[in-house]
Every structure is written in C-alpha cells, then in structure tokens.
Design a protein around this motif. Structure first.
Motif, PDB file in Angstrom:
ATOM      1  N   LYS A  77       0.769  -1.157  -0.130  1.00 57.37           N
ATOM      2  CA  LYS A  77      -0.173  -0.059  -0.092  1.00 57.37           C
ATOM      3  C   LYS A  77       0.880   1.198  -0.118  1.00 57.37           C
ATOM      4  O   LYS A  77       0.520   2.209  -0.718  1.00 57.37           O
TER       5      LYS A  77
ATOM      6  N   SER B 153      -7.001  -1.637  -0.190  1.00 63.33           N
ATOM      7  CA  SER B 153      -7.672  -1.540   1.384  1.00 63.33           C
ATOM      8  C   SER B 153      -6.738  -2.214   2.540  1.00 63.33           C
ATOM      9  O   SER B 153      -6.297  -3.263   2.214  1.00 63.33           O
ATOM     10  N   LEU B 154      -6.791  -1.684   3.714  1.00 65.06           N
ATOM     11  CA  LEU B 154      -6.062  -2.377   4.856  1.00 65.06           C
ATOM     12  C   LEU B 154      -7.223  -2.721   5.783  1.00 65.06           C
ATOM     13  O   LEU B 154      -6.673  -3.215   7.077  1.00 65.06           O
ATOM     14  N   GLN B 155      -8.332  -2.920   5.298  1.00 63.84           N
ATOM     15  CA  GLN B 155      -9.499  -3.595   6.099  1.00 63.84           C
ATOM     16  C   GLN B 155      -9.070  -4.928   6.347  1.00 63.84           C
ATOM     17  O   GLN B 155      -8.741  -5.704   5.349  1.00 63.84           O
ATOM     18  N   PRO B 156      -9.471  -5.662   7.640  1.00 62.18           N
ATOM     19  CA  PRO B 156      -8.919  -7.099   7.593  1.00 62.18           C
ATOM     20  C   PRO B 156      -9.530  -8.083   6.579  1.00 62.18           C
ATOM     21  O   PRO B 156      -8.890  -9.049   6.212  1.00 62.18           O
ATOM     22  N   ARG B 157     -10.605  -7.802   6.388  1.00 59.05           N
ATOM     23  CA  ARG B 157     -11.500  -8.667   5.432  1.00 59.05           C
ATOM     24  C   ARG B 157     -10.557  -8.728   3.907  1.00 59.05           C
ATOM     25  O   ARG B 157     -10.158  -9.712   3.680  1.00 59.05           O
ATOM     26  N   ALA B 158     -10.432  -7.370   3.462  1.00 53.62           N
ATOM     27  CA  ALA B 158      -9.502  -7.196   2.214  1.00 53.62           C
ATOM     28  C   ALA B 158      -8.120  -7.824   2.303  1.00 53.62           C
ATOM     29  O   ALA B 158      -7.653  -8.414   1.322  1.00 53.62           O
ATOM     30  N   ILE B 159      -7.389  -7.723   3.440  1.00 55.74           N
ATOM     31  CA  ILE B 159      -6.059  -8.234   3.501  1.00 55.74           C
ATOM     32  C   ILE B 159      -6.270  -9.723   3.771  1.00 55.74           C
ATOM     33  O   ILE B 159      -5.264 -10.317   3.025  1.00 55.74           O
TER      34      ILE B 159
END
Length: 403
Positions: free
Chosen positions: A74, A199-205
C-alpha cells in the motif's frame, strides 16, 4: 526502476543494501548463539530457558511479516521498512540493558518484529526489479551476504564474550542496524510507489493473503523452501548444546566450527548463480532437496548407531547447509514469480511460512531435549525429508495469471 540504467557502482551499493537487510535477522540469531551459556549463568537459569528467546525471535519474524506485507504493497517499500528498522534499534538497546530472562524473551520478539521488515522488503524489491531467472541469481547474491553472517557473527559474539560481556552484543546489533538505516535512506531507491487504493481492512487483507496462498505454484515452492529452511533453524537452536556441551568446544572453537559449516552455504549460493546459466531453478533445487534429505537421514542413522563423532557431524551438516544454498534462492524466486502488485504480501507470506516452521522446529529441539544430539538430528532429518517428499510427490499446476 530500471536497474540496468544505473552505474555498476550504484548497482553494487543497492544489492549490498538489500543483502544487509536480508541479513539482519540471521545476524541477530547467530551473533548471540555463543553466549547462551553465559546469559543463562548471568540470569541464573538454564540454557533451555534462554533458547526460548531464539524461539520468540522466530515467532516474531513469522508474525511480523504478515503485518509488513500489506503495508509494503500500500505505502511502497521504503516507509514501512524505515519504521521497522527504528523498532529493531530500540529493541536491541533494551535487550542490552535487561536484567530478567523473560524480559529478554519478550524483547527478542520485539527485535524480530523490527528485523523482519528488512527481510520482507528486500525480497519484494528483488521481485519488483528482476525477472524470475535473474531474481534467482540475485537471491544467490543476497545469500552471499546472509551466508557471511554465520561466519562473522558467532566469531564477533565470541570475541565480545572474551573481552567484554554479552550485553555489548546487542549494542553492536543496534549500531549495525543504524548504519543500515542510513543506507536505506541515502542509497536504496523506491522500487514500488505503492497502491493507494489498496484496502487495509482485515477482510480485504485476508482475501489478498488467501489469493496468494491458494496459488499452487506459490504453495509448492513455499512449502519446499519452508521445510528445507526449518532444518537449518533446528541446527541453529541445537548446535550450542551439541557442539559446546557434548563435544566440548570452547566459545571460540564453536565460532570457528560455525564459520566452517556456513562457508559451504556461501559457496553453494555462488555456484548456484553459475548453474543457472545451464539449468533452471526447479531442476537445481529438486536435486539439492534430495541431497539434503539424504544427509538428514544419515545424521539420524549414525546418531542412533552411536557412531557419531565431531568430524562426521560437521561433514554431514556441511552437506545439509550446502544443499540449502541451492534450495533457498531458487524456491524463493519461483514462489514469488506469479505475483506483481501483491509481491509484498507474497514475500510476507513466504517468509512467514519459513519462520513459522523455523519457530516450530526450534521449539521442538528444546522441547525434546534429552541430553543427547538426537532431538537436533531427528528434527533436521525430518524437515529435509518432508521437503523432499513434497517436491517429488506433489504435482504442480502452471500459473495462469500474474497478480
């Protein structure tokens, strides 16, 4: 970045910096190995207790790489790298002043969290700049720097123990990391500007990690490289007790033996660069895996027969590590080849797998400690054999896309 457009001197400086970043973790391991007994006496505890600081380091590297992977993709390669180096320097200084073994174990975990930024970033940057065959050659060059670590680090550690005390080891590590920090700032270019939309959202990671993990090419070569490397970490964990306690080597002699064994790793990585001009990475690493497994099995058989002596032990370990010098650079390049934008995450996951297996084998050697060299030999032999079986029994599918 076009590496071919820079001068030869600049190219050398960049590759040296990448090598030093890769070597932070190994140097942090090897330099304090001769001090295990001294640290244990100072803290009035056992060597087995101090060995947990090595296990904590492996766990920290395995966990930390999962953090740095998304950050590198990112924000680019350099910013997260600089943060990691600052963490490492601070933890190293605190290690030098700690007075409790459990504090040392925790601080080694924090030190690992900092050091793994260099390991992840350097692999990702090699993937950014070089195509797979050339990347395998570059990984071999990086292994030259990494391979020097087991030669220089234990000798430096032994010298420090002879003339000062073990606390100075961590002061030296902090100074070295500071010099590397300066090299990153002033020498190392940014190879990837980052994907601001990522995205650094947990679901995306988690989805990105799963995308990398389920790639059959990545999974095959990560597993082979991980199990092959874990045998090395079993040796690192068990060698202080085996060589110093069982075979009676002094701290200086242990450092010399360690250097002799490590030299075979260096020679193998440089020979690998030559062999890549004639053979591909898969063929070279597959043959090396078979040789490593054979050496590991012999190590167990001779140990069980009671015929092991120092010279046979060192010879077999030399063959074991020599094989690793061919396996690591080739499987690393092959595992990362399918990925572009997710190179940071792929590098992190690759390193996590390797270090998680290393932590497990290191802890296994300590857990099964019985006053003999059998735990170390058994874990080394098992790790190499599993890697070999995976290579020869698992069918890989061709990669379809570059991520």
């Amino acid at each position: 970045m076009n590496i071919n457009a820079v001068s030869r001197k600049k190219r050398f400086a960049i590759l040296l910096t990448l090598g030093l970043l890769s070597a932070i973790g190994p140097f942090s391991i090897d330099m304090y190995l001769p001090a295990f007994e001294t640290i244990a006496l100072d803290f009035e505890t056992t060597i087995e207790h101090i060995q947990l600081s090595l296990t904590a380091f492996f766990v920290g590297i395995a966990f930390g790489q999962l953090i740095y992977g998304p950050l590198l993709d990112k924000f680019g390669r350099k910013k997260p790298l600089l943060v990691g180096l600052v963490i490492y320097i601070g933890a190293s200084i605190l290690c030098a002043y700690t007075k409790e073994p459990n504090h040392l174990i925790f601080l080694r975990f924090m030190q690992a969290l900092g050091s793994c930024s260099g390991m992840v970033a350097s692999r990702a940057m090699v993937r950014d700049i070089f195509e797979p065959r050339e990347a395998a050659k570059v990984f071999s060059m990086l292994m030259l720097v990494i391979g020097i670590s087991p030669i220089v680090a234990p000798s430096v550690g032994a010298f420090v123990l002879t003339n000062f005390d073990w606390h100075i080891i961590f002061v030296i590590l902090a100074v070295l990391a500071f010099l590397i920090l300066l090299s990153v700032i002033f020498i190392l270019p940014e190879s990837y500007q980052g994907n601001k939309e990522m995205s650094l959202q947990p679901r995306a990671i988690i989805a990105d990690f799963w995308h990398v993990f389920r790639n059959p090419v990545f999974l095959l070569y990560a597993a082979v490289g991980g199990f092959a490397s874990s045998g090395l970490y079993a040796y690192l964990s068990g060698s202080p007790f085996v060589l110093q306690r069982l075979f009676g080597l002094s701290e200086a002699e242990y450092g010399a033996a360690f250097a002799l064994v490590a030299s075979t790793l260096i020679m193998a990585t440089q020979l690998n660069r030559v062999l890549l001009n004639r053979w591909d990475s898969e063929g070279i690493s597959k043959k090396a895996s078979f040789i490593q497994a054979s050496a590991g099995v012999l190590l167990v058989v001779i140990t069980l027969s009671g015929g092991m002596n120092l010279y046979v032990l060192l010879a077999l370990i030399c063959v074991f590590l020599c094989s690793q010098g061919f396996i690591f650079p080739n499987t690393s390049a092959l595992a990362l080849a399918p990925f572009g934008k997710l190179a940071g995450i792929a590098s992190a996951l690759l390193g996590c797998i390797q270090m998680a297996l290393g932590a497990f084998t290191s802890a296994s050697v300590s857990y099964f400690h019985d006053g003999s060299m059998l735990p170390m030999a058994a874990v080394m032999g098992s790790s190499a054999s599993i890697a070999c079986l995976i290579y020869f029994l698992v069918d890989k599918r061709e990669k379809n896309t570059v991520s």
